[in-house]
Design an enzyme around this catalytic site. Structure first.
Site, short mmCIF file in Angstrom:
data_model
loop_
_atom_site.label_atom_id
_atom_site.label_comp_id
_atom_site.label_asym_id
_atom_site.label_seq_id
_atom_site.Cartn_x
_atom_site.Cartn_y
_atom_site.Cartn_z
N ASN A 18 43.17 2.22 -4.55
CA ASN A 18 43.10 2.81 -4.95
C ASN A 18 43.25 4.47 -4.33
O ASN A 18 43.62 5.63 -4.92
CB ASN A 18 41.28 3.07 -5.64
CG ASN A 18 41.27 2.83 -6.85
OD1 ASN A 18 41.79 3.26 -8.10
ND2 ASN A 18 40.64 1.32 -6.99
N HIS A 113 34.96 3.04 -11.26
CA HIS A 113 34.37 0.82 -11.75
C HIS A 113 34.83 0.18 -12.64
O HIS A 113 35.68 1.17 -13.64
CB HIS A 113 33.28 0.94 -12.31
CG HIS A 113 32.07 -0.30 -12.35
ND1 HIS A 113 31.67 -0.48 -11.51
CD2 HIS A 113 31.84 -0.24 -13.64
CE1 HIS A 113 31.21 -1.36 -11.84
NE2 HIS A 113 30.81 -1.94 -13.27
C1 GAR Z 1 38.37 -1.76 -7.14
O1 GAR Z 1 38.60 -2.21 -8.55
C2 GAR Z 1 37.41 -0.82 -7.47
O2 GAR Z 1 37.12 0.31 -8.80
C3 GAR Z 1 36.68 -1.54 -7.16
O3 GAR Z 1 36.23 -2.15 -6.29
C4 GAR Z 1 38.12 -2.69 -6.48
C5 GAR Z 1 38.45 -1.82 -4.92
O4 GAR Z 1 39.82 -1.37 -4.91
N1 GAR Z 1 35.02 -1.01 -7.10
C6 GAR Z 1 33.97 -1.36 -7.65
O5 GAR Z 1 33.82 -2.37 -8.41
C7 GAR Z 1 32.89 -0.76 -7.93
N2 GAR Z 1 31.47 -1.17 -8.36
P1 GAR Z 1 40.78 -0.82 -4.08
O6 GAR Z 1 39.76 -1.11 -2.41
O7 GAR Z 1 41.45 -1.48 -3.69
O8 GAR Z 1 40.82 0.53 -4.46
#
Ligand code: GAR
Length: 220
Positions: A18, A113
């Protein structure tokens, strides 16, 4: 009049896809923002490498060095403030922020989320969705309040869940849209189009369209 450049601080714990989407949108000139700092609570988070690859200051703050959670959060808050950060973006930051931090940056923290909140808050949201048998899942960008995954909602995206989905396949489908709605939420805020009214987020200039997504697709 163009919007001003909003100064972001991004908090991460992991791979940082992200974060990458935000960096890419900024570099492509799609959102009027600049990342002042990326802060990780994990030393080996790949997100730190991604930031440095793009010349973005990236620092690890070790939570184990602080006796109390609030001291750790104060260190993060001081770093963000010293760099003039206006909006704090949680991007896979796997810690629950205390009321102290939420209060210090009231209405200036957003989170992504991987579920259509208020369904499936907490960990393994995508796995919860597969387990429950919902036909539509998705992701949410919301303001952060004291209550976990419960703050005012800015934008949501919906994707279908298929019978043969696993947590992994659904996560990948949702992630594609996380990478679209997170930069979009930042753009809306940077453009000054977002205001919070109680538990709701009001967004100026949203085009109203008639649409519905169904899964399975309509056959009648
Ligand atoms: C993402 O899917 C985000 O939505 C989730 O962690 C991942 C991080 O990925 N967040 C949660 O579950 C928060 N409760 P990334 O490090 O590749 O962005």
């Amino acid at each position: 009049m163009g919007s001003k450049i909003i100064k972001l601080g991004v908090l991460v714990s992991g791979r940082g896809s992200n974060l990458q989407a935000i960096i890419d949108s900024i570099e492509a000139g799609k959102i009027p923002a600049m990342i002042e700092v990326v802060i990780s609570d994990k030393e080996n988070a790949y997100a730190l490498t991604r930031a440095r690859n793009h010349g973005v200051p990236a620092i690890f703050i070790d939570p184990r060095k602080f006796p109390r959670k609030e001291d750790f959060e104060k260190a993060i808050g001081d770093e963000l403030e010293a760099r003039g950060v206006e909006l704090v973006c949680l991007a896979g930051f796997m810690r629950i922020l205390s009321p102290y931090f939420v209060n210090r940056f009231r209405n200036r923290i957003i989170n992504i989320h991987p579920a259509i909140l208020p369904s499936f808050p907490g960990l393994h949201a995508q796995g919860q969705a597969v387990e429950y048998g919902v036909k539509i899942a998705g992701c949410t960008v919301h303001f952060v309040t004291e209550e976990v995954d419960a703050g005012p909602i800015i934008i949501q995206a919906a994707v279908p869940v298929y019978d043969d989905d696993t947590e992994e396949t659904l996560s990948a489908r949702i992630l594609e849209y996380e990478h679209k709605i997170y930069p979009m939420a930042i753009k809306l805020i940077a453009e000054g189009r977002v205001r919070i009214e109680g538990r709701k987020v009001i967004i100026d200039g949203v085009k109203k369209e008639r649409w519905a997504v169904t899964n399975p697709p309509l056959e009648i």
